[in-house]
Design a protein around this motif. Structure first.
Motif, PDB file in Angstrom:
ATOM      1  N   VAL A  44      51.798  47.860  -5.779  1.00  0.00           N
ATOM      2  CA  VAL A  44      52.524  49.134  -5.681  1.00  0.00           C
ATOM      3  C   VAL A  44      51.549  50.300  -5.621  1.00  0.00           C
ATOM      4  N   ARG A  45      50.467  50.256  -6.397  1.00  0.00           N
ATOM      5  CA  ARG A  45      49.469  51.331  -6.359  1.00  0.00           C
ATOM      6  C   ARG A  45      48.788  51.397  -5.003  1.00  0.00           C
ATOM      7  N   ILE A  46      48.534  50.242  -4.408  1.00  0.00           N
ATOM      8  CA  ILE A  46      47.911  50.243  -3.078  1.00  0.00           C
ATOM      9  C   ILE A  46      48.812  50.933  -2.070  1.00  0.00           C
ATOM     10  N   ILE A  47      50.107  50.633  -2.103  1.00  0.00           N
ATOM     11  CA  ILE A  47      51.028  51.279  -1.159  1.00  0.00           C
ATOM     12  C   ILE A  47      51.110  52.773  -1.429  1.00  0.00           C
ATOM     13  N   ARG A  48      51.130  53.152  -2.689  1.00  0.00           N
ATOM     14  CA  ARG A  48      51.247  54.567  -3.036  1.00  0.00           C
ATOM     15  C   ARG A  48      50.001  55.357  -2.634  1.00  0.00           C
ATOM     16  N   HIS A  49      48.831  54.802  -2.892  1.00  0.00           N
ATOM     17  CA  HIS A  49      47.592  55.542  -2.643  1.00  0.00           C
ATOM     18  C   HIS A  49      47.144  55.468  -1.183  1.00  0.00           C
ATOM     19  N   PHE A  50      47.285  54.301  -0.569  1.00  0.00           N
ATOM     20  CA  PHE A  50      46.753  54.109   0.775  1.00  0.00           C
ATOM     21  C   PHE A  50      47.752  54.426   1.885  1.00  0.00           C
ATOM     22  N   PHE A  51      49.007  54.608   1.525  1.00  0.00           N
ATOM     23  CA  PHE A  51      49.999  54.998   2.537  1.00  0.00           C
ATOM     24  C   PHE A  51      50.730  56.293   2.166  1.00  0.00           C
ATOM     25  N   GLY A  52      51.256  56.342   0.945  1.00  0.00           N
ATOM     26  CA  GLY A  52      52.055  57.507   0.567  1.00  0.00           C
ATOM     27  C   GLY A  52      51.255  58.789   0.552  1.00  0.00           C
ATOM     28  N   LEU A  53      50.052  58.759  -0.025  1.00  0.00           N
ATOM     29  CA  LEU A  53      49.242  59.975  -0.123  1.00  0.00           C
ATOM     30  C   LEU A  53      48.775  60.482   1.243  1.00  0.00           C
ATOM     31  N   PRO A  54      48.162  59.637   2.107  1.00  0.00           N
ATOM     32  CA  PRO A  54      47.777  60.150   3.433  1.00  0.00           C
ATOM     33  C   PRO A  54      48.965  60.614   4.269  1.00  0.00           C
ATOM     34  N   PHE A  55      50.077  59.896   4.184  1.00  0.00           N
ATOM     35  CA  PHE A  55      51.253  60.304   4.954  1.00  0.00           C
ATOM     36  C   PHE A  55      51.785  61.646   4.467  1.00  0.00           C
ATOM     37  N   LEU A  56      51.796  61.855   3.158  1.00  0.00           N
ATOM     38  CA  LEU A  56      52.276  63.120   2.612  1.00  0.00           C
ATOM     39  C   LEU A  56      51.369  64.277   3.022  1.00  0.00           C
ATOM     40  N   VAL A  57      50.066  64.072   2.987  1.00  0.00           N
ATOM     41  CA  VAL A  57      49.127  65.116   3.398  1.00  0.00           C
ATOM     42  C   VAL A  57      49.299  65.451   4.875  1.00  0.00           C
ATOM     43  N   CYS A  58      49.423  64.422   5.713  1.00  0.00           N
ATOM     44  CA  CYS A  58      49.614  64.643   7.153  1.00  0.00           C
ATOM     45  C   CYS A  58      50.916  65.383   7.420  1.00  0.00           C
ATOM     46  N   PHE A  59      51.974  65.041   6.695  1.00  0.00           N
ATOM     47  CA  PHE A  59      53.274  65.686   6.907  1.00  0.00           C
ATOM     48  C   PHE A  59      53.239  67.153   6.478  1.00  0.00           C
ATOM     49  N   ILE A  60      52.656  67.429   5.311  1.00  0.00           N
ATOM     50  CA  ILE A  60      52.629  68.808   4.807  1.00  0.00           C
ATOM     51  C   ILE A  60      51.792  69.707   5.706  1.00  0.00           C
ATOM     52  N   THR A  61      50.613  69.242   6.119  1.00  0.00           N
ATOM     53  CA  THR A  61      49.769  70.062   6.986  1.00  0.00           C
ATOM     54  C   THR A  61      50.406  70.281   8.355  1.00  0.00           C
ATOM     55  N   SER A  62      51.115  69.287   8.866  1.00  0.00           N
ATOM     56  CA  SER A  62      51.792  69.455  10.157  1.00  0.00           C
ATOM     57  C   SER A  62      52.909  70.486  10.059  1.00  0.00           C
ATOM     58  N   VAL A  63      53.670  70.441   8.973  1.00  0.00           N
ATOM     59  CA  VAL A  63      54.732  71.436   8.776  1.00  0.00           C
ATOM     60  C   VAL A  63      54.140  72.831   8.628  1.00  0.00           C
ATOM     61  N   ALA A  64      53.028  72.947   7.898  1.00  0.00           N
ATOM     62  CA  ALA A  64      52.391  74.247   7.733  1.00  0.00           C
ATOM     63  C   ALA A  64      51.909  74.805   9.070  1.00  0.00           C
ATOM     64  N   LEU A  65      51.334  73.961   9.904  1.00  0.00           N
ATOM     65  CA  LEU A  65      50.897  74.414  11.226  1.00  0.00           C
ATOM     66  C   LEU A  65      52.076  74.844  12.080  1.00  0.00           C
ATOM     67  N   CYS A  66      53.169  74.104  11.979  1.00  0.00           N
ATOM     68  CA  CYS A  66      54.359  74.459  12.752  1.00  0.00           C
ATOM     69  C   CYS A  66      54.907  75.804  12.311  1.00  0.00           C
ATOM     70  N   ILE A  67      54.922  76.063  11.004  1.00  0.00           N
ATOM     71  CA  ILE A  67      55.426  77.344  10.509  1.00  0.00           C
ATOM     72  C   ILE A  67      54.503  78.488  10.919  1.00  0.00           C
ATOM     73  N   MET A  68      53.208  78.240  10.919  1.00  0.00           N
ATOM     74  CA  MET A  68      52.257  79.298  11.249  1.00  0.00           C
ATOM     75  C   MET A  68      52.276  79.688  12.719  1.00  0.00           C
ATOM     76  N   HIS A  69      52.466  78.701  13.600  1.00  0.00           N
ATOM     77  CA  HIS A  69      52.266  78.959  15.033  1.00  0.00           C
ATOM     78  C   HIS A  69      53.526  78.814  15.872  1.00  0.00           C
ATOM     79  N   CYS A  70      54.577  78.255  15.346  1.00  0.00           N
ATOM     80  CA  CYS A  70      55.816  78.114  16.119  1.00  0.00           C
ATOM     81  C   CYS A  70      56.853  79.062  15.542  1.00  0.00           C
ATOM     82  N   ARG A  71      56.857  80.269  16.042  1.00  0.00           N
ATOM     83  CA  ARG A  71      57.783  81.271  15.550  1.00  0.00           C
ATOM     84  C   ARG A  71      59.055  81.224  16.374  1.00  0.00           C
ATOM     85  N   CYS A  72      60.128  80.800  15.763  1.00  0.00           N
ATOM     86  CA  CYS A  72      61.417  80.678  16.443  1.00  0.00           C
ATOM     87  C   CYS A  72      62.365  81.701  15.841  1.00  0.00           C
TER      88      CYS A  72
END
Length: 262
Positions: free
Chosen positions: A188-216
């Motif tokens: 369970v720790r392997i799944i949490r650290h090696f998948f959950g953490l990188p996926f969460l970081v990638c998702f948060i940074t992508s959303v932040a970039l979208c908010i910064m540069h995609c003004r709708c």
């Protein structure tokens, strides 16, 4: 006659184009380079940091998922018994050839083809007093790994001797699969650290970039682009006709001026 008439009409257009080009060149030379403000610099460096973080997190998933996450998920799906039982090594087979080595109890490296493999078979009695013969002993659910975590020489020496007894864990989904070590919390720790953490970081940074540069904005009306078609009729016939009409009008004006007022 037609050649000279075309030159009369095209020369003013060419002069106008040259004049505009000269004005643009002069304005670009005279314009001073504007310095970036502190806000613009912060915006630029924030964007660069978020992009690099998102790319790094997404790229790490390409390596972590097949090497760690997928074996951990397969181990949990196999549903190994949480309490160990006693296994006894029945026999060990050392085989050669790619057709004989479709699986191995332990091998170092999970991507290359196997030409030499070890098959270790064990017998055990589960918690329900059911005897299972010729169960397959694996170093992990995939039967492969990488040093220093997996060392097949030590694994074969410890568990490959006929008659050797040791604690083992059997799969409740497939009773013929046995592992010498099993820790559910570690998977369970392997799944949490090696998948959950990188996926969460990638998702948060992508959303932040979208908010910064995609003004709708729903209040801004959509912009419509008008297409203007320019019909260029530069044939010799049309130019000569225009020149004739211009000369005719000039002749009529001269005749009117010579006659004078009545």
């Amino acid at each position: 006659m037609r050649g000279s008439s075309s030159e009369l009409l095209l020369d003013p257009q060419q002069e106008l184009r040259k004049r505009k080009l000269l004005e643009l060149a002069a304005s670009s030379k005279g314009a001073k380079k504007q310095k970036r403000t502190c806000r613009q610099r912060a915006w630029f460096y924030s964007t660069s940091f978020l992009v690099m973080t998102s790319v790094s997190a997404g790229s790490s998933l390409l390596f972590l998922v097949p090497l760690y996450v997928d074996p951990a998920i397969s181990t949990l799906v196999a549903d190994f018994a949480p309490e160990p039982v006693t296994c006894t090594t029945v026999r060990r087979e050392e085989l050669l050839g790619i057709f004989n080595c479709s699986w191995s109890s332990c091998r170092e490296g999970c991507t290359s083809d196997m030409y030499k493999c070890s098959h270790i078979y064990v017998a055990y009695t589960d918690h329900n007093d059911t005897r299972t013969e010729d169960a397959v002993l694996l170093v992990n659910i995939k039967g492969c790994g990488y040093p220093p975590e997996v060392k097949c020489a030590n694994f074969t020496e410890d568990y490959g001797q006929e008659g050797a007894q040791f604690p083992c864990y059997y799969s409740r989904q497939n009773r013929t699969v046995v592992m010498a070590e099993y820790d559910r919390e570690r998977q369970v720790r392997i799944i949490r650290h090696f998948f959950g953490l990188p996926f969460l970081v990638c998702f948060i940074t992508s959303v932040a970039l979208c908010i910064m540069h995609c003004r709708c904005s729903a209040t801004d009306p959509p912009r419509t682009v008008r297409r203007v078609r320019v019909h260029n009729d530069a044939s010799d016939g049309s130019i000569s006709n225009r020149v004739e009409r211009m000369r005719r009008s000039e002749t009529e004006e001269l005749e009117g001026a010579e006659r004078g007022p009545l």
